[in-house]
Design a protein around this motif. Structure first.
Motif, PDB file in Angstrom:
ATOM      1  N   GLN A 430      -7.349  11.691   3.544  1.00 22.39           N
ATOM      2  CA  GLN A 430      -8.034  10.486   3.666  1.00 22.39           C
ATOM      3  C   GLN A 430      -8.385  10.005   2.271  1.00 22.39           C
ATOM      4  OE1 GLN A 430     -11.501  10.607   6.179  1.00 22.39           O
ATOM      5  NE2 GLN A 430     -11.813   8.225   6.261  1.00 22.39           N
ATOM      6  N   ASP A 431      -8.804  10.829   1.676  1.00 23.82           N
ATOM      7  CA  ASP A 431      -9.174  10.435   0.265  1.00 23.82           C
ATOM      8  C   ASP A 431      -7.869  10.211  -0.805  1.00 23.82           C
ATOM      9  OD1 ASP A 431     -11.737  10.798   0.637  1.00 23.82           O
ATOM     10  OD2 ASP A 431     -12.039  12.840  -0.322  1.00 23.82           O
ATOM     11  N   ASN A 432      -7.049  10.866  -0.464  1.00 31.33           N
ATOM     12  CA  ASN A 432      -5.595  10.580  -1.234  1.00 31.33           C
ATOM     13  C   ASN A 432      -4.979   9.149  -0.780  1.00 31.33           C
ATOM     14  OD1 ASN A 432      -3.297  10.749  -2.856  1.00 31.33           O
ATOM     15  ND2 ASN A 432      -2.324  12.236  -1.416  1.00 31.33           N
ATOM     16  N   TYR A 433      -5.212   8.873   0.594  1.00 34.37           N
ATOM     17  CA  TYR A 433      -4.746   7.536   0.873  1.00 34.37           C
ATOM     18  C   TYR A 433      -5.591   6.542   0.386  1.00 34.37           C
ATOM     19  CZ  TYR A 433      -3.276   3.934   4.184  1.00 34.37           C
ATOM     20  OH  TYR A 433      -2.758   2.692   4.855  1.00 34.37           O
ATOM     21  N   LYS A 434      -6.835   6.764   0.285  1.00 30.10           N
ATOM     22  CA  LYS A 434      -7.749   5.557  -0.498  1.00 30.10           C
ATOM     23  C   LYS A 434      -7.316   5.295  -1.890  1.00 30.10           C
ATOM     24  CE  LYS A 434     -11.984   6.205   2.411  1.00 30.10           C
ATOM     25  NZ  LYS A 434     -13.380   6.885   2.281  1.00 30.10           N
ATOM     26  N   LEU A 435      -7.141   6.456  -2.539  1.00 26.62           N
ATOM     27  CA  LEU A 435      -6.644   6.468  -3.920  1.00 26.62           C
ATOM     28  C   LEU A 435      -5.157   5.741  -4.008  1.00 26.62           C
ATOM     29  CD1 LEU A 435      -7.867   9.997  -5.240  1.00 26.62           C
ATOM     30  CD2 LEU A 435      -8.910   7.784  -5.670  1.00 26.62           C
ATOM     31  N   ARG A 436      -4.358   6.069  -3.231  1.00 30.20           N
ATOM     32  CA  ARG A 436      -3.001   5.244  -3.440  1.00 30.20           C
ATOM     33  C   ARG A 436      -3.386   3.926  -3.201  1.00 30.20           C
ATOM     34  NH1 ARG A 436       1.553   8.380  -2.894  1.00 30.20           N
ATOM     35  NH2 ARG A 436       1.270  10.518  -2.530  1.00 30.20           N
ATOM     36  N   VAL A 437      -4.319   3.522  -1.988  1.00 30.21           N
ATOM     37  CA  VAL A 437      -4.383   2.116  -1.860  1.00 30.21           C
ATOM     38  C   VAL A 437      -5.009   1.449  -3.149  1.00 30.21           C
ATOM     39  CG1 VAL A 437      -5.650   0.460  -0.479  1.00 30.21           C
ATOM     40  CG2 VAL A 437      -4.443   2.361   0.747  1.00 30.21           C
ATOM     41  N   LEU A 438      -5.989   1.957  -3.808  1.00 33.87           N
ATOM     42  CA  LEU A 438      -6.636   1.431  -4.775  1.00 33.87           C
ATOM     43  C   LEU A 438      -5.657   1.282  -6.146  1.00 33.87           C
ATOM     44  CD1 LEU A 438     -10.207   3.372  -4.540  1.00 33.87           C
ATOM     45  CD2 LEU A 438      -9.712   0.916  -4.280  1.00 33.87           C
ATOM     46  N   LEU A 439      -4.772   2.482  -6.188  1.00 37.70           N
ATOM     47  CA  LEU A 439      -3.890   2.261  -7.286  1.00 37.70           C
ATOM     48  C   LEU A 439      -2.751   1.131  -7.055  1.00 37.70           C
ATOM     49  CD1 LEU A 439      -2.590   3.801  -9.952  1.00 37.70           C
ATOM     50  CD2 LEU A 439      -1.275   5.121  -8.309  1.00 37.70           C
ATOM     51  N   GLN A 469      -9.882  -7.382   0.252  1.00 36.51           N
ATOM     52  CA  GLN A 469     -10.666  -6.644   1.426  1.00 36.51           C
ATOM     53  C   GLN A 469      -9.928  -5.103   1.132  1.00 36.51           C
ATOM     54  OE1 GLN A 469     -10.333  -8.245   5.313  1.00 36.51           O
ATOM     55  NE2 GLN A 469     -11.755 -10.049   4.560  1.00 36.51           N
ATOM     56  N   GLN A 470     -10.733  -4.324   1.000  1.00 33.81           N
ATOM     57  CA  GLN A 470     -10.420  -2.714   0.941  1.00 33.81           C
ATOM     58  C   GLN A 470      -9.858  -2.432   2.072  1.00 33.81           C
ATOM     59  OE1 GLN A 470     -13.393  -0.188  -0.599  1.00 33.81           O
ATOM     60  NE2 GLN A 470     -12.044   1.367  -0.763  1.00 33.81           N
ATOM     61  N   LYS A 471      -8.624  -1.828   2.195  1.00 32.53           N
ATOM     62  CA  LYS A 471      -7.984  -1.347   3.378  1.00 32.53           C
ATOM     63  C   LYS A 471      -8.302   0.141   3.412  1.00 32.53           C
ATOM     64  CE  LYS A 471      -4.249  -4.650   3.045  1.00 32.53           C
ATOM     65  NZ  LYS A 471      -2.608  -4.598   3.079  1.00 32.53           N
ATOM     66  N   LEU A 472      -8.812   0.403   4.473  1.00 31.80           N
ATOM     67  CA  LEU A 472      -9.160   1.831   5.056  1.00 31.80           C
ATOM     68  C   LEU A 472      -8.139   2.617   5.542  1.00 31.80           C
ATOM     69  CD1 LEU A 472     -12.890   1.401   5.554  1.00 31.80           C
ATOM     70  CD2 LEU A 472     -11.923   2.481   3.607  1.00 31.80           C
ATOM     71  N   PRO A 473      -7.708   3.775   5.437  1.00 28.26           N
ATOM     72  CA  PRO A 473      -6.722   4.488   6.207  1.00 28.26           C
ATOM     73  C   PRO A 473      -7.263   4.650   7.579  1.00 28.26           C
ATOM     74  CG  PRO A 473      -7.817   6.113   5.086  1.00 28.26           C
ATOM     75  CD  PRO A 473      -8.287   4.712   4.641  1.00 28.26           C
ATOM     76  N   HIS A 488     -17.448   9.299  -4.675  1.00 26.14           N
ATOM     77  CA  HIS A 488     -17.348   8.855  -5.889  1.00 26.14           C
ATOM     78  C   HIS A 488     -17.375   7.326  -6.024  1.00 26.14           C
ATOM     79  CE1 HIS A 488     -16.257  12.867  -7.369  1.00 26.14           C
ATOM     80  NE2 HIS A 488     -15.376  12.827  -6.544  1.00 26.14           N
ATOM     81  N   ASN A 489     -18.061   6.450  -6.777  1.00 25.28           N
ATOM     82  CA  ASN A 489     -18.119   5.140  -7.091  1.00 25.28           C
ATOM     83  C   ASN A 489     -16.952   4.672  -7.895  1.00 25.28           C
ATOM     84  OD1 ASN A 489     -20.327   4.697  -5.384  1.00 25.28           O
ATOM     85  ND2 ASN A 489     -21.883   5.333  -7.252  1.00 25.28           N
ATOM     86  N   ILE A 490     -16.198   3.898  -7.371  1.00 26.11           N
ATOM     87  CA  ILE A 490     -15.002   3.392  -8.101  1.00 26.11           C
ATOM     88  C   ILE A 490     -14.947   1.948  -8.504  1.00 26.11           C
ATOM     89  CG2 ILE A 490     -12.451   3.309  -7.967  1.00 26.11           C
ATOM     90  CD1 ILE A 490     -12.488   5.592  -5.690  1.00 26.11           C
ATOM     91  N   ILE A 491     -14.845   1.788  -9.619  1.00 25.11           N
ATOM     92  CA  ILE A 491     -14.912   0.403 -10.326  1.00 25.11           C
ATOM     93  C   ILE A 491     -13.479   0.156 -10.608  1.00 25.11           C
ATOM     94  CG2 ILE A 491     -15.770  -1.091 -12.145  1.00 25.11           C
ATOM     95  CD1 ILE A 491     -18.242   0.594 -11.815  1.00 25.11           C
ATOM     96  N   GLU A 492     -12.850  -1.128 -10.526  1.00 26.85           N
ATOM     97  CA  GLU A 492     -11.673  -1.489 -10.983  1.00 26.85           C
ATOM     98  C   GLU A 492     -11.784  -1.670 -12.436  1.00 26.85           C
ATOM     99  OE1 GLU A 492     -10.144  -4.761  -8.947  1.00 26.85           O
ATOM    100  OE2 GLU A 492     -10.066  -3.567  -6.741  1.00 26.85           O
ATOM    101  N   ALA A 493     -10.324  -1.285 -13.048  1.00 25.77           N
ATOM    102  CA  ALA A 493     -10.191  -1.447 -14.400  1.00 25.77           C
ATOM    103  C   ALA A 493     -10.238  -3.080 -14.770  1.00 25.77           C
ATOM    104  CB  ALA A 493      -9.007  -1.038 -14.742  1.00 25.77           C
ATOM    105  N   ALA A 494      -9.735  -3.945 -13.925  1.00 27.32           N
ATOM    106  CA  ALA A 494      -9.705  -5.377 -14.352  1.00 27.32           C
ATOM    107  C   ALA A 494     -11.232  -5.876 -14.570  1.00 27.32           C
ATOM    108  CB  ALA A 494      -8.782  -6.236 -13.272  1.00 27.32           C
TER     109      ALA A 494
END
Length: 501
Positions: A430-439, A469-473, A488-494
């Motif tokens: 699940q975490d990996n899927y979230k990270l892939r979506v954010l990437l 809108q953040q897509k959740l797995p 973990h709190n994740i902030i976008e680089a942009a």
């Protein structure tokens, strides 16, 4: 010197050329000998000096080697003492590990022996049950065979008694027939004897009367005939004198041949008598043999019928035994396959156990079985329940496999760990899927393409918030509450770049 040189020059002047040459050669030879002696002496001196130097160098080298060896020995002894201390410590540590491993292995061996003994007891019980079934089957077959044998013996005895009775009745009948035939033959013989005597007396009387009448009539005829005979005899003797001689000879031969013929006739008569007697005997024997053959044919028919009956029974029994043997072979093959499957399963389990043993940690090797999670009261209740005799069949079967409690402990522990790892794997996926979506969102945000422009864009930020809108797995069902991953709190680089610039 000048005087000597002058003398030598004077001598040289006085010498001829040959003498001068000889003198010069001798002088050169003497000088060469002197130089050679000097060189020999110098070489001998140098050799002696070299030998002295070598002896002194060897002595000094030996002294240096001895001193160096002493220093090396001391350093080596110190190193060896340190190595021995280290090795003794490592050896003690290894021995402790080995002792713990040996203890765990002894426990495993004891448990394996208990399991083997339990399996052996169950196997022996099954074998005893099979043997009991086989013995019961054999007893039933023996009883059936004994019953069939008794029935056949009874039939044989009854038939034998009937045959003996029939034989006795027939022998009595034949004896009675023989007595009646003897009586009839004796009566017929007496009657024929009486008739023969009466006929003989009548014939004798008639012959005497005829003889007396013929004697009277023939006396006259005999006298006439005697005269005629005498005349004829004289004429005959006269005419047949030669023939008489030949006749005498032929008569002698005729007598001999007559004797021979008589002897041959007697022999023929004896042969005919023997032939008739033999024919009578043959006829008697033929009648007896016909009677015996007829009786034997009847016996053969009866025995053949009995044989057919017994053969039919034997074929039925053989077919039944063949079917039983076929079913037994099928069942034995099925049991062998099942046992082979059990053996293969046990080998697989042992191989897995060896692999698991290699993957065990030191703590698991020292303490392979974790303590029970039951409380003291629950343990006491379990012990009391185990002391009581179970009433239900399932409980009885469970009690037979109490030796596998330690195994089930370890198995349940491994199963729980596997389940926990599966749950952790679900959380990680699940975490990996979230990270892939954010990437993917980040890459879409820093790159411009038709696909990015058609879709929602992360570059459009209003009030420090993106319109994405953040897509959740899809939610992975996590039932294990013990496994919790840090959030973990994740902030976008942009966003960070826009504020820094």
């Amino acid at each position: 010197m000048p005087k000597k040189a002058a003398k030598k020059s004077g001598k040289m002047s006085q010498m001829s050329e040959e003498e001068r040459l000889l003198y010069m050669q001798q002088k050169l030879l003497a000088e060469e000998e002197q130089t050679k002696k000097k060189e020999d002496m110098l070489m001998q001196f140098l050799k002696d000096k070299l030998a002295k130097e070598q002896r002194s160098s060897t002595i000094n080298m030996n002294k240096l080697n001895v001193q160096w060896r002493c220093v090396l020995r001391e350093t080596k002894i110190k190193e060896l003492h340190k190595d021995i201390e280290i090795l003794s410590q490592t050896f003690e540590r290894v021995v402790d590990c080995k002792d713990s491993v040996i203890k765990s292995l002894t426990k495993d061996v004891d448990e394996a022996e208990e399991q083997y003994a339990h399996a052996l007891r169950s196997h022996l019980q099954n074998i005893e049950q099979l043997l009991d079934l086989q013995r019961e089957r054999l007893t039933l077959l023996r009883e059936e065979y004994q019953q069939d044998l008794d029935a056949v013996q009874k039939e044989f005895e009854t038939e034998r008694k009937m045959i003996i009775q029939q034989k006795e009745t027939e022998t009595m009948y034949l004896q009675n027939v023989l007595l009646a035939m003897e009586q009839n033959s004796s009566e017929n013989e007496n009657e024929t004897k009486l008739e023969f005597q009466s006929m003989r007396d009548e014939i004798k009387n008639k012959s005497l009367e005829e003889k007396h009448a013929l004697r009277v009539t023939l006396e006259g005829t005999v006298e006439d005939l005697w005269k005629q005979f005498q005349l004829a005899l004289k004429n005959y003797t006269d005419s047949t004198e030669d023939r008489k001689i030949a006749y005498d000879v032929l008569k002698v031969k005729d007598d001999k041949s007559a004797c021979e013929i008589e002897m041959q006739m007697k022999k023929l008569q004896r042969i005919q008598d023997s032939i008739t007697s033999l024919r009578n005997k043959i006829a008697v024997h033929a009648r007896e043999s016909d009677e015996q053959n007829r009786q034997l044919r009847q016996d053969k028919i009866v025995v053949h019928k009995q044989f057919q009956k017994l053969k039919g029974r034997m074929n039925q029994a053989r077919a039944a035994e063949h079917s039983r043997l076929a079913t037994l072979t099928v069942q034995s093959n099925a049991t062998l396959k099942k046992l082979q499957g059990v053996i293969d399963k046990g080998d697989h389990i042992l191989r897995l156990a060896e692999m698991c043993r290699k993957l065990e940690t030191e703590e698991e090797k020292v303490l392979p079985f974790y303590p029970s999670s039951l409380s003291a009261e629950e343990r006491e209740e379990a012990e009391r329940a185990s002391m009581e005799e179970p009433t239900e069949q399932l409980a009885q079967l469970m009690q037979d496999y109490t030796a596998l409690d330690q195994f089930w402990k370890r198995y349940n522990k491994v199963l729980l760990e596997r389940w926990a790892l599966d749950c952790e794997k679900g959380v990680l996926t699940q975490d990996n899927y979230k990270l892939r979506v954010l990437l993917k969102q980040y890459l879409d945000g820093i790159s411009v393409s038709d696909e990015v422009l058609t879709q929602e864009n992360s570059l459009l930020i209003l009030n420090n918030r993106s319109n994405m809108q953040q897509k959740l797995p899809p939610q992975v069902p996590v039932t294990d509450t013990r496994v919790r991953r840090p959030v973990h709190n994740i902030i976008e680089a942009a966003h960070v770049v826009s504020h820094t610039l």
